[in-house]
Design a protein around this motif. Structure first.
Motif, PDB file in Angstrom:
ATOM      1  N   TYR A 186       0.841  -1.202   0.000  1.00  8.79           N
ATOM      2  CA  TYR A 186       0.000   0.000   0.000  1.00  8.79           C
ATOM      3  C   TYR A 186       0.876   1.252   0.000  1.00  8.79           C
ATOM      4  N   TYR A 187       1.953   1.230   0.808  1.00  5.17           N
ATOM      5  CA  TYR A 187       2.845   2.390   0.854  1.00  5.17           C
ATOM      6  C   TYR A 187       3.457   2.671  -0.516  1.00  5.17           C
ATOM      7  N   TYR A 188       3.921   1.645  -1.192  1.00  7.32           N
ATOM      8  CA  TYR A 188       4.494   1.842  -2.533  1.00  7.32           C
ATOM      9  C   TYR A 188       3.458   2.480  -3.458  1.00  7.32           C
ATOM     10  N   GLY A 189       2.198   2.090  -3.307  1.00  8.49           N
ATOM     11  CA  GLY A 189       1.138   2.673  -4.125  1.00  8.49           C
ATOM     12  C   GLY A 189       0.963   4.156  -3.873  1.00  8.49           C
ATOM     13  N   THR A 190       1.258   4.616  -2.637  1.00  6.44           N
ATOM     14  CA  THR A 190       1.100   6.043  -2.317  1.00  6.44           C
ATOM     15  C   THR A 190       2.173   6.898  -2.976  1.00  6.44           C
ATOM     16  N   ILE A 191       3.248   6.281  -3.444  1.00  6.70           N
ATOM     17  CA  ILE A 191       4.304   7.049  -4.120  1.00  6.70           C
ATOM     18  C   ILE A 191       4.373   6.691  -5.610  1.00  6.70           C
ATOM     19  N   GLY A 192       3.300   6.070  -6.113  1.00  4.04           N
ATOM     20  CA  GLY A 192       3.178   5.847  -7.546  1.00  4.04           C
ATOM     21  C   GLY A 192       3.641   4.496  -8.063  1.00  4.04           C
ATOM     22  N   TYR A 193       4.171   3.652  -7.192  1.00  8.77           N
ATOM     23  CA  TYR A 193       4.698   2.360  -7.650  1.00  8.77           C
ATOM     24  C   TYR A 193       3.628   1.280  -7.477  1.00  8.77           C
ATOM     25  N   VAL A 194       2.652   1.301  -8.390  1.00  8.87           N
ATOM     26  CA  VAL A 194       1.476   0.433  -8.263  1.00  8.87           C
ATOM     27  C   VAL A 194       1.782  -1.015  -8.619  1.00  8.87           C
ATOM     28  N   ARG A 195       2.902  -1.256  -9.274  1.00 11.65           N
ATOM     29  CA  ARG A 195       3.276  -2.621  -9.657  1.00 11.65           C
ATOM     30  C   ARG A 195       4.312  -3.220  -8.701  1.00 11.65           C
ATOM     31  N   ALA A 196       4.580  -2.586  -7.594  1.00 12.49           N
ATOM     32  CA  ALA A 196       5.556  -3.116  -6.640  1.00 12.49           C
ATOM     33  C   ALA A 196       5.109  -4.489  -6.145  1.00 12.49           C
ATOM     34  N   ARG A 197       6.024  -5.418  -6.136  1.00 11.96           N
ATOM     35  CA  ARG A 197       5.719  -6.785  -5.713  1.00 11.96           C
ATOM     36  C   ARG A 197       6.790  -7.289  -4.749  1.00 11.96           C
ATOM     37  N   PHE A 198       6.377  -8.187  -3.873  1.00 17.36           N
ATOM     38  CA  PHE A 198       7.289  -8.761  -2.886  1.00 17.36           C
ATOM     39  C   PHE A 198       7.352 -10.268  -3.062  1.00 17.36           C
ATOM     40  N   GLY A 199       8.561 -10.788  -3.087  1.00 14.16           N
ATOM     41  CA  GLY A 199       8.729 -12.228  -3.211  1.00 14.16           C
ATOM     42  C   GLY A 199       8.473 -12.927  -1.888  1.00 14.16           C
ATOM     43  N   LYS A 200       8.387 -14.227  -1.916  1.00 14.56           N
ATOM     44  CA  LYS A 200       8.196 -14.989  -0.682  1.00 14.56           C
ATOM     45  C   LYS A 200       9.414 -14.793   0.220  1.00 14.56           C
ATOM     46  N   PRO A 201       9.207 -14.371   1.465  1.00 12.41           N
ATOM     47  CA  PRO A 201      10.344 -14.091   2.349  1.00 12.41           C
ATOM     48  C   PRO A 201      11.159 -15.350   2.639  1.00 12.41           C
ATOM     49  N   GLU A 202      12.473 -15.180   2.678  1.00 11.65           N
ATOM     50  CA  GLU A 202      13.373 -16.271   3.064  1.00 11.65           C
ATOM     51  C   GLU A 202      13.676 -16.139   4.554  1.00 11.65           C
ATOM     52  N   VAL A 203      13.352 -17.155   5.289  1.00 15.19           N
ATOM     53  CA  VAL A 203      13.548 -17.132   6.739  1.00 15.19           C
ATOM     54  C   VAL A 203      14.577 -18.187   7.119  1.00 15.19           C
ATOM     55  N   THR A 204      15.655 -17.760   7.769  1.00 14.90           N
ATOM     56  CA  THR A 204      16.689 -18.688   8.240  1.00 14.90           C
ATOM     57  C   THR A 204      16.801 -18.586   9.759  1.00 14.90           C
ATOM     58  N   VAL A 205      17.223 -19.687  10.358  1.00 17.53           N
ATOM     59  CA  VAL A 205      17.321 -19.765  11.815  1.00 17.53           C
ATOM     60  C   VAL A 205      18.784 -19.903  12.212  1.00 17.53           C
TER      61      VAL A 205
END
Length: 245
Positions: free
Chosen positions: A51-70
């Protein structure tokens, strides 16, 4: 232990972390609870970042599946999030469709979205609420304004059509107050600008809520409107309040 972003060039890691409820731990984590990981909150964080990216015009911003390591001692986790920011988009043509009870000039008056300016999802949200209230001022309490975007990836422009479904015109039925254990009903009712029996008006409803909040007696004030079960064309309003200590 650490949240790291990959692929973000427009927005810094620190700015993105500032919008997240999931936090990196510190010396006082055992007191504040920061640094603990909850998947449901993390998923909400990703939606907030989008949503934040959309407020600055980046409507196609996408996030990949997070990599979690222990960590080897199983005490810490490290989260890496890949970001594809895409390009900045601007506002294109703006049009209106559906039940148009106003002329185009009236609908465009005070329009917050401007052709040629950087697109902003929060401005779009506020514009939708403004148009909804405009129709509710005519008695259409359940008017539905739906912005239909058309995204042009070749020109990086977003066109919009606001589709309006006005619904049925309604009158105010019963107004009830709940949650007030120490404050008398009449204290709230004297701040109301919307009255039983009159044509519903969204602006008067908003002003009534603002007046009650301004009293300073309540932490929360919510107006819930529902169609009357006994009378057609009537909406009942429940004012739910939470009193301050």
């Amino acid at each position: 232990k650490e949240i790291h972003f990959i692929g973000n060039h427009v927005v810094s890691d620190s700015t993105l972390k500032g919008f997240m409820q999931t936090r990196e731990g510190d010396l006082f984590s055992f007191i504040t609870g920061s640094g603990s990981y909850r998947e449901s909150i993390f998923e909400r964080d990703i939606a907030t970042l989008g949503y934040y990216y959309g407020t600055i015009g980046y409507v196609r911003a996408r996030f990949g599946k997070p990599e979690v390591t222990v960590s080897p001692d199983k005490k810490y986790i490290f989260i890496t999030i890949s970001v594809d920011e895409g390009k900045e988009y601007s506002v294109g043509k703006i049009d209106f469709g559906g039940d148009l009870l106003y002329g185009r000039a009236e609908l465009e008056e005070g329009l917050l979205l401007k052709t040629g300016e950087v697109f902003n999802t929060d401005t779009l949200r506020r514009e939708t609420l403004r148009l909804t209230e405009k129709y509710s001022d005519l008695g259409f309490a359940f008017a539905n304004v739906i912005p239909q975007p058309v995204i042009h990836d070749d020109t990086h422009i977003v066109d919009f059509v606001f589709e309006v479904d006005k619904g049925q015109r309604v009158y105010v039925g019963q107004i009830t107050v709940t949650g007030n254990t120490r404050t008398k009903d009449h204290v709230l009712r004297r701040e109301m600008r919307l009255y039983e029996g009159e044509l519903f008006n969204g602006t008067k409803k908003r002003i009534s809520r603002e007046n009650i909040l301004r009293l300073g007696f309540f932490e929360e004030v919510d107006f819930h409107q529902t169609a009357s079960k006994t009378e057609e064309g009537v909406v009942d309003i429940e004012i739910k309040v939470k009193e301050r200590s």
